[in-house]
Design a protein around this motif. Sequence first.
Motif, PDB file in Angstrom:
ATOM      1  N   UNK A 111      11.461 -29.291   3.016  1.00 20.92           N
ATOM      2  CA  UNK A 111      10.895 -28.109   3.641  1.00 20.92           C
ATOM      3  C   UNK A 111       9.880 -28.544   4.690  1.00 20.92           C
ATOM      4  N   UNK A 112       9.696 -27.697   5.701  1.00 20.34           N
ATOM      5  CA  UNK A 112       8.672 -27.902   6.725  1.00 20.34           C
ATOM      6  C   UNK A 112       8.050 -26.553   7.044  1.00 20.34           C
ATOM      7  N   UNK A 113       6.842 -26.515   7.572  1.00 17.32           N
ATOM      8  CA  UNK A 113       6.298 -25.245   8.068  1.00 17.32           C
ATOM      9  C   UNK A 113       7.232 -24.646   9.112  1.00 17.32           C
ATOM     10  N   UNK A 114       7.301 -23.351   9.172  1.00 16.53           N
ATOM     11  CA  UNK A 114       8.281 -22.696  10.018  1.00 16.53           C
ATOM     12  C   UNK A 114       8.076 -23.024  11.498  1.00 16.53           C
ATOM     13  N   UNK A 115       6.861 -23.363  11.899  1.00 12.73           N
ATOM     14  CA  UNK A 115       6.608 -23.735  13.289  1.00 12.73           C
ATOM     15  C   UNK A 115       6.680 -25.243  13.506  1.00 12.73           C
ATOM     16  N   UNK A 116       7.193 -25.970  12.513  1.00 15.69           N
ATOM     17  CA  UNK A 116       7.296 -27.416  12.625  1.00 15.69           C
ATOM     18  C   UNK A 116       6.117 -28.109  11.972  1.00 15.69           C
ATOM     19  N   UNK A 117       6.265 -29.410  11.755  1.00 20.02           N
ATOM     20  CA  UNK A 117       5.187 -30.163  11.124  1.00 20.02           C
ATOM     21  C   UNK A 117       5.747 -31.225  10.205  1.00 20.02           C
TER      22      UNK A 117
END
Length: 794
Positions: free
Chosen positions: A468-474
């Motif tokens: 999983x990643x934050x929805x805005x990337x990361x």
Amino acid sequence: MKNLLFLFLLLIPFTSFSQIQKNNQSPLTIGQIMQEPGKWVGSLPENIYWGEQGEKIYFDWNPEQDTLSSLYRYSLKDEKIEKVLLDEKKNLPGRRGSYNDGETRKVYTRNGNLFLYDVKKTTERQLTNWLENAYSPDFALDESHISFMKNNNLFLLNLETGVIEQVTNFVQGEEKPDSENKGQAKWLENQQKELFDVLNEREAENKAQENRREEEEIETPEKIYLGKSRLADATLSPSGDYVIYSTYDRPENSKSTGVAHFITEDGYTREQDARPKVGSPETRATIGIYDVENNKTIEVQTSAIPGLKDLPDFLSDYPDQIPEDTADIKEREFNLVGSQWHDEKNLAVVVALSLDNKDRWIMLLDPENGEMELLDRQRDEAWIAGPGIGGYSISAGEMGWMPDGKSVWFHSEESGYSHLYSVNIETKEKKALTSGKFEVSNASISNDKKHFYFTANKVHPGVKHFYKIPVEGGELTQITSMEGHNEVSLSPDEKLLAIRYSYANQPWELYLQKNKAGAEAERITHSTTEEFERYDWRVPEFITFEAEDGAEIHARLYRPENPGNNGPAVIFVHGAGYLQNAHKWWSSYSREYQFHNFLVDNGYTVLDIDYRGSAGYGRDWRTGIYRHMGGKDLSDHVDGAKMLVEKYDVSPEKIGIYGGSYGGFITLMAMFTEPEVFAAGAALRSVTDWAHYNHGYTSNILNTPVDDSLAYVRSSPIYFADGLQGALLMCHGMVDDNVQFQDIVRLSQRLIELGKENWELAVYPVEPHGFRDPSSWTDEYKRIFKLFEETLKE
């Protein structure tokens, strides 16, 4: 092998199968390995999904080895597995359906009727009761209605009143114009009206009644004539003001191939229509807009699609095909697919795909005027494809709206690997959400809209984990930890993972894990049979070696415990072209994996290569075969053979090769063009001439025979058959509707005319592309083993 093979018949073997079997040093037999996998390996859990409350996991299984698999459930409360009885199965909420925004309700169909399920109350409400077939249900108009398709039209059901409204009026065929009397008929009509006043009076009365009916009638949706096209789907905008509908058109002038069935129930030969050949006219897909409020259709404007006159680079080999005047260049054709509405606004995102497979445009569509804006263009001089992207001219790929409603997410190979991107619909600013030398697939946004979940091979090309990643990337968070392949199904509340997991020597089983990085996974099922477990199945060595051009090649290596000096080796070539097999999970080639263990028991070293064109390694690896199949994909196997000789003490004169489908094609190219490397080869269900294969796969890689004949000539084994020196076995099913029997017949005739004698053909009258009957599998692999025993051992 001195006698010529008579076409369609088998060369009588000099050494019987029974004699070969006596030489077997393995505790396994080929007959065991080639049984039905469910009876020998065990029935492996499939089609895993969660119950609506997240208290049960459902899956297809067959531990009792019945004729067919059954539905089973695992109860998290009782920690027990039980078969789902028929009455209970009939009343389960539909597996496929649509949830409302809060996922408190679900709408689905059962036996063509609509049902509404309350997730919290666990109650079901039947919305329709008819003998018709509703499909594609969804919530609409702020969840006050259910939209659904029936009889190729879109309907709305009011959840409060139960009233059903027909929104569209699609009609198959062409609009019939009013017949107009002309000539003699018109003269006679005018004469009647001139002579008889009663006819004029009655006509005026009929016209007045018709006008009154029209004034009193409720307005009905405009008829939308589809002509010869077929409706694919129709979806309603959030406001209910617009419908986007998709149609497809299969060409009528596309000549199909035929497959003859000789073994039939009634004793008569039966002809089966099969696919067209590459270069035939293609299926066309497009979209249209229906303005519900104004009861009219709106044409989609495609002028904003850039680069329609861009010519592909391969035409530099054909200067006569390039117009001298750019004005004479025709715009390329394309399909429009994959429309997705914004959650709140009357905006949609659609995908345009060029028919030459080299461009993918993501477009923003305004249904009010049909105008489109470019959000992203992906161009590949080879062909557009990759995980989450598609790869055919009617596949839109994975994409959707971001939670902010201002951007769209999608996959792209811009970096050389398939990754997630977003693009702002107003500023057109594009952002990479993931990056690195790995591939992302099966992406989705979490319930709380804060994260992306996806599968990726980040730690190793042959290992797939859930991330999983934050929805805005990361930063990426790896959630699963078992090395191999983790196929994950999230529980409804996303607190638990149901994992279908396997390792190289361990078939698929069902596991349960908390949705937390580093959490331990608990095994739920035990599927393998005692007979299968008695053998100590090998974990192959996962190796890499360097190709002639410096590329790093991943492979599986199987070695005897005490290999002899200058021993024999067999190289296996996986099929499908764009497929991966040198990975760390249970292979889709499970019979071949077991056969490799059998070969090792009998003193062979076995190498299994993820050659150029295989999946899992990014864009450059995927397109390494562009315009030359049998080029780098074959040289990778030649380099593998050299590596075996130099590093593993394999005799350069005792190397065989075998594979099916694409693997059979590579085997033929190896035997015809690299005879000094491979002493023997078994080519199974092989493509022998790419000009006779299908369009969707072949045109991606080789363009079309008319446009790029050079690519077809250098890629087709039939042109190189004169180079055969070693011993060649060919096996083919006579009812193969994929790589058709004609392929091997044409090559056989070519070998006969060339005077080649060191080949034989085994035909299987009832087998399609993937064999079904264990007796056919057994016969085929006994012949392969016999070939290697006779040619690779002293």
